[in-house]
Design a protein around this motif. Sequence first.
Motif, short mmCIF file in Angstrom:
data_model
loop_
_atom_site.label_atom_id
_atom_site.label_comp_id
_atom_site.label_asym_id
_atom_site.label_seq_id
_atom_site.Cartn_x
_atom_site.Cartn_y
_atom_site.Cartn_z
N THR A 87 -13.07 -4.87 8.60
CA THR A 87 -13.79 -3.69 8.12
C THR A 87 -13.00 -2.85 7.13
O THR A 87 -13.57 -2.03 6.43
CB THR A 87 -14.19 -2.80 9.31
N ASP A 88 -11.70 -3.02 7.08
CA ASP A 88 -10.87 -2.23 6.16
C ASP A 88 -10.75 -2.95 4.82
O ASP A 88 -9.69 -3.42 4.43
CB ASP A 88 -9.48 -1.97 6.76
N GLN A 119 -4.56 1.61 -0.67
CA GLN A 119 -3.43 1.75 0.24
C GLN A 119 -3.38 3.14 0.86
O GLN A 119 -3.10 3.29 2.04
CB GLN A 119 -2.12 1.41 -0.48
N ILE A 120 -3.68 4.17 0.07
CA ILE A 120 -3.73 5.53 0.61
C ILE A 120 -4.80 5.63 1.69
O ILE A 120 -4.61 6.29 2.71
CB ILE A 120 -3.99 6.56 -0.52
N HIS A 125 -7.57 -4.99 2.61
CA HIS A 125 -7.88 -6.00 1.59
C HIS A 125 -8.64 -5.38 0.42
O HIS A 125 -9.46 -4.48 0.61
CB HIS A 125 -8.73 -7.13 2.17
N LEU A 126 -8.38 -5.93 -0.75
CA LEU A 126 -9.14 -5.57 -1.94
C LEU A 126 -9.64 -6.87 -2.56
O LEU A 126 -8.87 -7.81 -2.75
CB LEU A 126 -8.27 -4.82 -2.95
N ILE A 127 -10.92 -6.91 -2.84
CA ILE A 127 -11.55 -8.09 -3.45
C ILE A 127 -11.96 -7.71 -4.86
O ILE A 127 -12.68 -6.74 -5.07
CB ILE A 127 -12.82 -8.52 -2.67
N LEU A 128 -11.48 -8.47 -5.84
CA LEU A 128 -11.93 -8.31 -7.23
C LEU A 128 -13.08 -9.28 -7.44
O LEU A 128 -12.90 -10.49 -7.32
CB LEU A 128 -10.82 -8.64 -8.22
N ASP A 163 -4.20 -9.11 -0.05
CA ASP A 163 -3.84 -8.50 1.22
C ASP A 163 -2.97 -7.29 0.88
O ASP A 163 -1.93 -7.44 0.26
CB ASP A 163 -3.07 -9.51 2.07
N LEU A 164 -3.39 -6.11 1.26
CA LEU A 164 -2.70 -4.89 0.91
C LEU A 164 -1.62 -4.49 1.92
O LEU A 164 -0.96 -3.49 1.75
CB LEU A 164 -3.69 -3.74 0.74
N LEU A 165 -1.45 -5.28 2.96
CA LEU A 165 -0.45 -4.97 3.96
C LEU A 165 0.94 -5.46 3.59
O LEU A 165 1.91 -5.16 4.26
CB LEU A 165 -0.86 -5.56 5.32
#
Length: 166
Positions: A87-88, A119-120, A125-128, A163-165
């Motif tokens: 969900t994030d 990230q803030i 996750h970010l999908i382009l 993956d933003l982690l």
Amino acid sequence: MDVSFDVWMGERIETIISVLAEFRCQCNVKGGNDLLLSDEINFLTHYFDPDACIIIANDCGALVGYMAMVSSLDHHPKLREFEFYGTDLRVSEGPIIHPNYRSMGIAKSIIQESIDVCQIQMMTHLILDPGQLLTTESKPVIQHIASQFLFEQTNNHLVYAKDLLI
């Protein structure tokens, strides 16, 4: 050129939808000459999600590019393709850069701003998803930019995930 970036979120987005729709028509986003402003406004209504975010690049007040991100399945049905990420998650449309401002690093800057915002907000996750924006000429450009930010191609091959982690 003095490009700056603005982040629009939540209810504030409604105030810029018509500006984005006009910009999409100017950039000929769908590759056809029959773009109607009303159709573009209707398309952009899925950004009325309170969790949506739009990053706008402007040059001395003139809109030169943007990238929109959503995270609600209720407002963007295409997100169902990415449910397995959790969900994030944010899924983007774009970046979309005005033809007169391409090859100036604006897309990279918008993507970096988008990563920072995610990230803030503690997104994982970010999908382009450039989707309909891709032309034959732009595919290698998007692939190059995505690889610079360590995005990985998904099974779709035109969609990139990060993956933003990390």
